[in-house]
Design an enzyme around this catalytic site. Sequence first.
Site, PDB file in Angstrom:
ATOM      1  N   GLU A 464      -3.568  11.014   2.125  1.00 50.91           N
ATOM      2  CA  GLU A 464      -4.668  10.912   1.183  1.00 50.91           C
ATOM      3  C   GLU A 464      -5.917  11.619   1.689  1.00 50.91           C
ATOM      4  O   GLU A 464      -7.017  11.297   1.278  1.00 50.91           O
ATOM      5  CB  GLU A 464      -4.969   9.445   0.846  1.00 50.91           C
ATOM      6  CG  GLU A 464      -3.811   8.769   0.145  1.00 50.91           C
ATOM      7  CD  GLU A 464      -4.086   7.325  -0.272  1.00 50.91           C
ATOM      8  OE1 GLU A 464      -5.178   6.823   0.006  1.00 50.91           O
ATOM      9  OE2 GLU A 464      -3.193   6.733  -0.894  1.00 50.91           O
TER      10      GLU A 464
HETATM   11  C1  BMA Z   1      -2.992   3.339   1.191  1.00 47.33           C
HETATM   12  C2  BMA Z   1      -3.078   3.770   2.624  1.00 47.33           C
HETATM   13  C3  BMA Z   1      -4.153   3.135   3.414  1.00 47.33           C
HETATM   14  C4  BMA Z   1      -4.556   1.812   2.914  1.00 47.33           C
HETATM   15  C5  BMA Z   1      -3.673   1.304   1.824  1.00 47.33           C
HETATM   16  C6  BMA Z   1      -4.138   0.045   1.211  1.00 47.33           C
HETATM   17  O1  BMA Z   1      -3.206   4.330   0.287  1.00 47.33           O
HETATM   18  O2  BMA Z   1      -3.052   5.140   2.739  1.00 47.33           O
HETATM   19  O3  BMA Z   1      -5.259   3.971   3.459  1.00 47.33           O
HETATM   20  O4  BMA Z   1      -4.608   0.920   3.943  1.00 47.33           O
HETATM   21  O5  BMA Z   1      -3.647   2.257   0.859  1.00 47.33           O
HETATM   22  O6  BMA Z   1      -5.388   0.222   0.570  1.00 47.33           O
END
Ligand code: BMA
Length: 903
Positions: A464
Amino acid sequence: MSARVTNISQGWAWKERDASIASVLDEVSPTASEQWMKAAAFPSEVHVELLKAGRIPDPFIGFNEHEVQWIGETEWLYRTTFDVHETERRWKNAELVFEGLDTICDVYLNGKKILYADNMFRTWRASLSPENLQDQGNVLFLHFKSAQKLAKELEATHGRVRAGSCNLGDPSRVYVRKAQYNWRWDWGPELMTCGPYRAISLVTYTARIDAANTRALVSAAPALSPSLKVDLVVAGDASAVRGAKIVLGRLDGSVIREEEVSLGGGAGLKDVIGWDLEGKVELWWPVGYGSQTLYNVEISLLGEGGGLTASQGEAVLDTLTRRVGFRTVSLIQEPLEEPDRYGKGTTFLFEVNGVRMFMGGSNWIPAHNFLTALSADDYRAWLTLLRDGNQNMVRLWGGGVYEPDVFYDICDELGVLVWQDFQFACGVYPAYDSFVQSVRAEVEDNVKRLRHHPSIAIFCGNNEGASSSSPHASLCAHVRPDYQMVLQWGGIDALPARVLYEEVFPAVVAEHCDPPIPYHRGSPYGGKGWDTADPTMGDVHQWNIWGGKEWPWQEYPFNGGRFVSEFGIPSFPDVKTVDYWLGGNTKDRWAQSKMMAQHDRAGSHERRFAIVMNENFRLTDDLETHIYNTQLMQSEAISLAYRSWRREWRGKGKQYTAGVLVWQMNDCWPVISWAIADFFLRAKPAYYTIARELRPISVGLFRTFYEFGAFRSVSANIEVWGANATLSARDVRLELSFVDLYSGWEDSKTVEATLLPNQTTEIASMRVPGPPAENANSVDTSYSVVVGARLVDAASGEILARYADWPQPFRLVDFPDPGLDVKVEGEKVHVKVQKPVKGLLFTADEEGEDALGRRETVRWSDNAIDVFPGDPQVVEVRGLAGKRVKVRAAYMGCERGRVVYGQ
Ligand code: BMA
């Protein structure tokens, strides 16, 4: 002279930097010596040392995290002395090798600075000269500076960027190559530790193997013919190298082939051997598809004195052993033949040795805030748990670390495929020259370290960092910086790190990986333009459910994608884990207390839990009941996703969804999170329900909408299918039983079917029967009917899979007393019931011992099960026999649980 590696692991001491002493080198001196503390372990991290020295409270308990923040702002020193081994004192070349320094570190040897390290993920080498390496009493001195402060300084120079949200750490983190979760994450505390967290060694040599590419090649299917090539890079005095001996052996030591080759003095040597191994080696397969056969490739660098026939002594300049496996791996993105609900698009699927495989697995975060606290046994326990849960892929998420070699060794042994993110997460990373240089070196180090592992299935540019399926829009403004978001934010003209994800990293992977390893620029990535939420191509992170738009989990079946590399629902961990962080505090032993908030770091969790708990469960102020309910909520939701998305693996041309990876496997401290097993390896119900969905053969059932909730329904229908991951067709009998919860009414049906190989097969679609309606005008009565499905092998009668579909929402169901009958015999638990039971969860408490803070050792073959009358089940439990334990059983209607074994 042969290369000699001496581990510098003894005699280490540490202390806090004393700011009143102007020159840091004066701190090494005897006057400061009384403040030096003997290191309790090596490798070492300051928090672990401080904790063991009794100087700080356990940051995992209560609010202690906030008592230890000063550590990250402080500078820390480490020192030791070492001698050069007598036989090596005629050394020609010498280096100190640092496999991991966390993070900003000046390294001094005998008072002279030999290295400045600023990237935790790199292997650092410092060449030594005769002036700075003595025979005896060398003083190695490490000065760690505050990564937190440096990040702020770099931010002042290069500008403040967007990076996640308030609960993903300070955005300045993007400037420092240190594990990003150290700055805090939405499941982890802010603990900025430092120290020499991986091994340090002295290497003396004439010439050594600087890099060896042991290329275990396999030709394309259907031939799949194996061969081995080896490339070498030699460091030091290349003219001393006469040749190399390569031995390919089995793990039992027997030799398959060996050869001595002349090297002719070059430093970078390609294809020093090229062996056709047809018929001589077996292929390596992911779990479920064959054995995980591994081989050792031993390389000896031969020098003067022994010629090409010598194999030991002075003639051997250096040796290196690599354990390899023969396999091909590719990522297939080809047009689908027909559209699905999302449109046509392309596949995103993994093919190993010519076999397309559905991936079911988990996302992995570091299993501790202090990496030195993890042993090889811990990694094995975690990965075995994952594999035993029928998972075949683990994604190492980009905000943690590149794990140590042992992690990948275990994946090779277990047949678990690895999706390896490069370490960039949720931020607009910079791309100024020195940063690009640093991360290029980091990625090269790690690609070269990992490429020979047959388990490595994909390298991925970031998490991300440049892409996201959806923002977790929240009170905390949990926005995701991605190609798409960058456009939406406006004012950001470009995403600088695209040069990394789109140019530097793919070039490094292509240059160093042969056999090739797929590369994907970011997770998620795909879609037209920068639309990373496109369910018709690439991978997606599905966060509109639970996070983002807060859609109900019941929407999972309609919100998948080609490969769902993240999605999840959190829950409380085991009550013993909660009691660990409470540390005896009884005042805060309730679900919404501030102590619980301290151990739940995600944005908007209060309102998100409130929504789903309110919609689906009866509200309670009993902590144990609440814990159980959140866990059931998680397991129901997550298993629905696996079940319905796996259904979309419909055979060639229709492989709509090719993988599902839950967020997240594990925790780095005791916390309420998305993990399916908590910090102490206590598996939550979701772990078991996922395991059932990922069995080689599973049965799926989907009931259409209850128009009036679970108290009246209109024409409820069920669709039933079977999933078969094996490569052969299977004749099965589908046995359906319909049991009304409120009357004695029951019905059953049987359907014969053949499950096609390596895909799902639709078996039945029918109206749900129910007890006779009270009058002709009444709506359907199936609202209180539980539907049980079993797949039975037509030939042997073996029960291959079970699933039960219950009326929803659960808050409206009056769960009857199941008449539970549990008998524990040795390591087997026999269960039968008179009425269906939902979510029967066994937990074991060892008596007479403090169970807190210890890794869970009792292992259940299955758990959180639904049991039907006339279909007794046996759960096997390892680690129970010979112990004085109490077994508790909790289930819907008895959520707090009761003791069913032991007193
Ligand atoms: C996802 C992960 C983390 C995060 C999780 C929960 O997208 O890439 O960045 O801990 O979400 O929010």
